[in-house]
Design a protein around this motif. Structure first.
Motif, PDB file in Angstrom:
ATOM      1  N   UNK A 125      -8.639   4.202  -7.289  1.00 56.95           N
ATOM      2  CA  UNK A 125      -9.237   2.907  -6.983  1.00 56.95           C
ATOM      3  C   UNK A 125      -9.202   2.762  -5.475  1.00 56.95           C
ATOM      4  N   UNK A 126     -10.372   2.614  -4.873  1.00 56.76           N
ATOM      5  CA  UNK A 126     -10.454   2.538  -3.432  1.00 56.76           C
ATOM      6  C   UNK A 126     -10.085   1.142  -2.939  1.00 56.76           C
ATOM      7  N   UNK A 127      -9.794   1.039  -1.650  1.00 52.41           N
ATOM      8  CA  UNK A 127      -9.441  -0.256  -1.080  1.00 52.41           C
ATOM      9  C   UNK A 127     -10.580  -1.253  -1.211  1.00 52.41           C
TER      10      UNK A 127
ATOM     11  N   UNK B 222     -26.727  -0.940   4.954  1.00 52.42           N
ATOM     12  CA  UNK B 222     -27.835  -0.830   4.007  1.00 52.42           C
ATOM     13  C   UNK B 222     -27.346  -0.479   2.606  1.00 52.42           C
ATOM     14  N   UNK B 223     -26.324   0.363   2.502  1.00 50.41           N
ATOM     15  CA  UNK B 223     -25.884   0.846   1.195  1.00 50.41           C
ATOM     16  C   UNK B 223     -25.305  -0.264   0.330  1.00 50.41           C
ATOM     17  N   UNK B 224     -24.668  -1.239   0.962  1.00 42.91           N
ATOM     18  CA  UNK B 224     -24.095  -2.348   0.205  1.00 42.91           C
ATOM     19  C   UNK B 224     -22.756  -1.994  -0.428  1.00 42.91           C
ATOM     20  N   UNK B 225     -22.418  -2.706  -1.489  1.00 38.31           N
ATOM     21  CA  UNK B 225     -21.123  -2.554  -2.141  1.00 38.31           C
ATOM     22  C   UNK B 225     -20.971  -1.157  -2.739  1.00 38.31           C
ATOM     23  N   UNK B 226     -19.787  -0.567  -2.532  1.00 39.75           N
ATOM     24  CA  UNK B 226     -19.491   0.735  -3.135  1.00 39.75           C
ATOM     25  C   UNK B 226     -19.091   0.533  -4.588  1.00 39.75           C
ATOM     26  N   UNK B 227     -19.691   1.315  -5.491  1.00 44.99           N
ATOM     27  CA  UNK B 227     -19.425   1.191  -6.917  1.00 44.99           C
ATOM     28  C   UNK B 227     -18.529   2.311  -7.445  1.00 44.99           C
ATOM     29  N   UNK B 228     -18.950   3.550  -7.240  1.00 42.21           N
ATOM     30  CA  UNK B 228     -18.359   4.671  -7.965  1.00 42.21           C
ATOM     31  C   UNK B 228     -18.632   5.963  -7.203  1.00 42.21           C
ATOM     32  N   UNK B 229     -17.769   6.933  -7.392  1.00 45.61           N
ATOM     33  CA  UNK B 229     -18.009   8.229  -6.778  1.00 45.61           C
ATOM     34  C   UNK B 229     -17.353   9.349  -7.554  1.00 45.61           C
ATOM     35  N   UNK B 230     -17.883  10.547  -7.392  1.00 44.52           N
ATOM     36  CA  UNK B 230     -17.251  11.738  -7.950  1.00 44.52           C
ATOM     37  C   UNK B 230     -17.282  12.828  -6.890  1.00 44.52           C
ATOM     38  N   UNK B 231     -16.185  13.586  -6.838  1.00 41.95           N
ATOM     39  CA  UNK B 231     -16.040  14.649  -5.850  1.00 41.95           C
ATOM     40  C   UNK B 231     -15.585  15.892  -6.593  1.00 41.95           C
ATOM     41  N   UNK B 232     -16.332  16.978  -6.419  1.00 40.73           N
ATOM     42  CA  UNK B 232     -16.043  18.220  -7.125  1.00 40.73           C
ATOM     43  C   UNK B 232     -15.855  19.348  -6.119  1.00 40.73           C
ATOM     44  N   UNK B 233     -14.701  19.982  -6.165  1.00 38.60           N
ATOM     45  CA  UNK B 233     -14.442  21.181  -5.380  1.00 38.60           C
ATOM     46  C   UNK B 233     -14.219  22.296  -6.381  1.00 38.60           C
ATOM     47  N   UNK B 234     -15.254  23.006  -6.698  1.00 33.74           N
ATOM     48  CA  UNK B 234     -15.219  24.052  -7.719  1.00 33.74           C
ATOM     49  C   UNK B 234     -15.413  25.404  -7.017  1.00 33.74           C
ATOM     50  N   UNK B 235     -14.297  26.019  -6.650  1.00 31.12           N
ATOM     51  CA  UNK B 235     -14.320  27.259  -5.895  1.00 31.12           C
ATOM     52  C   UNK B 235     -13.667  28.367  -6.729  1.00 31.12           C
ATOM     53  N   UNK B 236     -13.707  29.590  -6.213  1.00 30.17           N
ATOM     54  CA  UNK B 236     -13.121  30.728  -6.908  1.00 30.17           C
ATOM     55  C   UNK B 236     -12.186  31.490  -5.964  1.00 30.17           C
ATOM     56  N   UNK B 237     -10.945  31.621  -6.384  1.00 27.03           N
ATOM     57  CA  UNK B 237      -9.967  32.424  -5.648  1.00 27.03           C
ATOM     58  C   UNK B 237      -9.239  33.310  -6.658  1.00 27.03           C
ATOM     59  N   UNK B 238      -9.246  34.598  -6.402  1.00 31.26           N
ATOM     60  CA  UNK B 238      -8.670  35.574  -7.322  1.00 31.26           C
ATOM     61  C   UNK B 238      -7.389  36.166  -6.734  1.00 31.26           C
ATOM     62  N   UNK B 239      -6.818  37.124  -7.458  1.00 34.47           N
ATOM     63  CA  UNK B 239      -5.579  37.760  -7.006  1.00 34.47           C
ATOM     64  C   UNK B 239      -5.744  38.429  -5.648  1.00 34.47           C
ATOM     65  N   UNK B 240      -6.932  38.937  -5.343  1.00 31.74           N
ATOM     66  CA  UNK B 240      -7.161  39.571  -4.040  1.00 31.74           C
ATOM     67  C   UNK B 240      -6.929  38.575  -2.899  1.00 31.74           C
TER      68      UNK B 240
ATOM     69  N   UNK C  33     -14.116   4.939   2.723  1.00 40.47           N
ATOM     70  CA  UNK C  33     -12.894   4.266   3.135  1.00 40.47           C
ATOM     71  C   UNK C  33     -11.684   4.765   2.373  1.00 40.47           C
ATOM     72  N   UNK C  34     -10.524   4.159   2.613  1.00 44.31           N
ATOM     73  CA  UNK C  34      -9.273   4.668   2.054  1.00 44.31           C
ATOM     74  C   UNK C  34      -9.083   4.327   0.586  1.00 44.31           C
ATOM     75  N   UNK C  35      -8.213   5.105  -0.052  1.00 45.27           N
ATOM     76  CA  UNK C  35      -7.812   4.822  -1.425  1.00 45.27           C
ATOM     77  C   UNK C  35      -6.692   3.793  -1.442  1.00 45.27           C
ATOM     78  N   UNK C  36      -6.587   3.068  -2.557  1.00 48.18           N
ATOM     79  CA  UNK C  36      -5.533   2.065  -2.720  1.00 48.18           C
ATOM     80  C   UNK C  36      -4.577   2.406  -3.858  1.00 48.18           C
ATOM     81  N   UNK C  37      -5.097   3.010  -4.941  1.00 45.87           N
ATOM     82  CA  UNK C  37      -4.273   3.366  -6.091  1.00 45.87           C
ATOM     83  C   UNK C  37      -4.710   4.734  -6.588  1.00 45.87           C
ATOM     84  N   UNK C  38      -3.739   5.549  -7.021  1.00 42.18           N
ATOM     85  CA  UNK C  38      -4.004   6.942  -7.366  1.00 42.18           C
ATOM     86  C   UNK C  38      -3.271   7.307  -8.648  1.00 42.18           C
TER      87      UNK C  38
END
Length: 357
Positions: A222-224, A143-161, A195-200
């Motif tokens: 760039x994904x496969x 149903x989704x059809x052709x994949x166009x674009x994506x963004x992935x954000x991992x915005x976490x907090x880790x301190x000296x502790x 799916x998998x990536x092709x170029x990074x």
């Protein structure tokens, strides 16, 4: 259905495996043994969950004929040796991420699997929950059809502790930084859906903490399938967020922002038009709630062991995620785009710490 006896190795994240993965399935699993070098923590967890065997010896768990599954929740630097030893002793194996610290080590584990009686299941618990599993069903239905674009954000907090724990923040024991121990979850989720990536092309830096490994990274993929995806991750965010936003021809998906369970609802599933929405309603209209994280992954593993379903996460899945890590490290080091697959001729194949010429 056959109940499996489990030995949990490591009482840190191992306690979460017990709470989320085994306690909800008393007919499927029994935590029969627990192992940790910290005897105070070992005894506290064993007492809390009435675990009959408590030991500081990994070897004792391997030699226990009553144990069906070795669940490895130890620091990453010893994963390879423990996985290979457990497989050699005829056990099924569950292993926390990262599976190990290089593609060479992953390939050594995969070679050991070929002659093992047991099965290895790496942990990628973020794949489970109502939101991501609805998205997966919609995509697989076409149903989704052709994949166009994506963004992935991992915005976490880790301190000296956080890094006061002696094995964290070091190449030898943690094996990497935000790419390996934090964002790996979100990046696996993205590839699980796109799916998998092709170029990074990637960059990494240590900007937040006084540690050996990276705590900030970004990458352009760039994904496969031709789609473009951007990855951003830091351990210096004052608001912790995990977020995927994936754009397809007919549907846009946006995950929950909950940092440690982004597979759960609510997900935004935005249809291009009413006709697409009707198709979506048809494929998820009978949806039955899915427990997130370890609860569902462990349930699926038990089904697999009983011959009632596929292996939920394989060593090939773990390799794909770590291949992306390798490519980002290599690209950051060389300043050049890296094409996948990453093979034995890569300067980073045997060690991420090796310098790219």
């Amino acid at each position: 259905m056959s109940r499996k006896n489990v030995a949990v190795i490591g009482c840190g994240i191992g306690k979460s495996h017990i709470i989320e993965g085994y306690v909800p399935h008393p007919d499927k699993f029994k935590v029969a043994a627990i192992c940790d070098l910290n005897e105070d923590r070992l005894n506290a967890v064993a007492d809390e969950f009435d675990i009959p065997v408590r030991t500081t010896s990994f070897e004792e768990c391997l030699q226990n004929d009553d144990i069906d599954i070795i669940d490895i929740c130890t620091p990453p630097g010893i994963h390879r040796e423990q996985v290979v030893a457990a497989l050699a002793n005829g056990k099924h194996v569950i292993c926390e991420k990262p599976l190990t610290g290089s593609l060479a080590d992953v390939d050594a584990i995969m070679a050991a699997e070929k002659t093992a009686k047991g099965t290895l299941m790496p942990i990628f618990q973020y794949r489970y929950g109502d939101g991501i599993e609805k998205a997966k069903r919609i995509i697989e239905a076409g149903i989704a059809g052709k994949a166009y674009m994506g963004s992935v954000e991992t915005f976490w907090l880790r301190t000296a502790d956080y890094y006061a724990v002696p094995w964290r923040g070091k190449w030898d024991t943690e094996l990497g930084g935000v790419l390996v121990t934090h964002a790996l979850h979100l990046h696996d989720m993205m590839m699980h859906l796109m799916g998998p990536a092709a170029k990074v092309f990637g960059r990494v830096a240590t900007r937040v903490n006084d540690i050996e490994v990276e705590d900030c990274a970004s990458a352009s993929l760039e994904m496969a399938n031709g789609a473009f995806v951007t990855l951003s991750c830091t351990l210096g965010s004052q608001e912790q967020i995990s977020r995927l936003r994936l754009h397809f021809e007919n549907v846009t998906f946006e995950s929950s922002h909950e940092p440690y369970a982004p597979g759960k609802d609510p997900w935004k599933i935005l249809a291009a038009n009413d006709a697409v929405q009707r198709q979506i309603d048809e494929v998820i209209g009978d949806w039955q709630p899915v427990s997130p994280r370890f609860t569902t992954q462990m349930d699926h593993f038990h089904r697999y062991l009983c011959g009632n379903g596929p292996l939920p996460v394989s060593s090939s899945d773990a390799r794909r995620a770590l291949e992306l890590v390798t490519a980002i490290y290599q690209s950051s080091d060389s300043g050049a785009q890296v094409a996948l697959p990453v093979n034995t001729d890569s300067p980073k194949y045997a060690s991420w710490r090796a310098k790219t010429k």
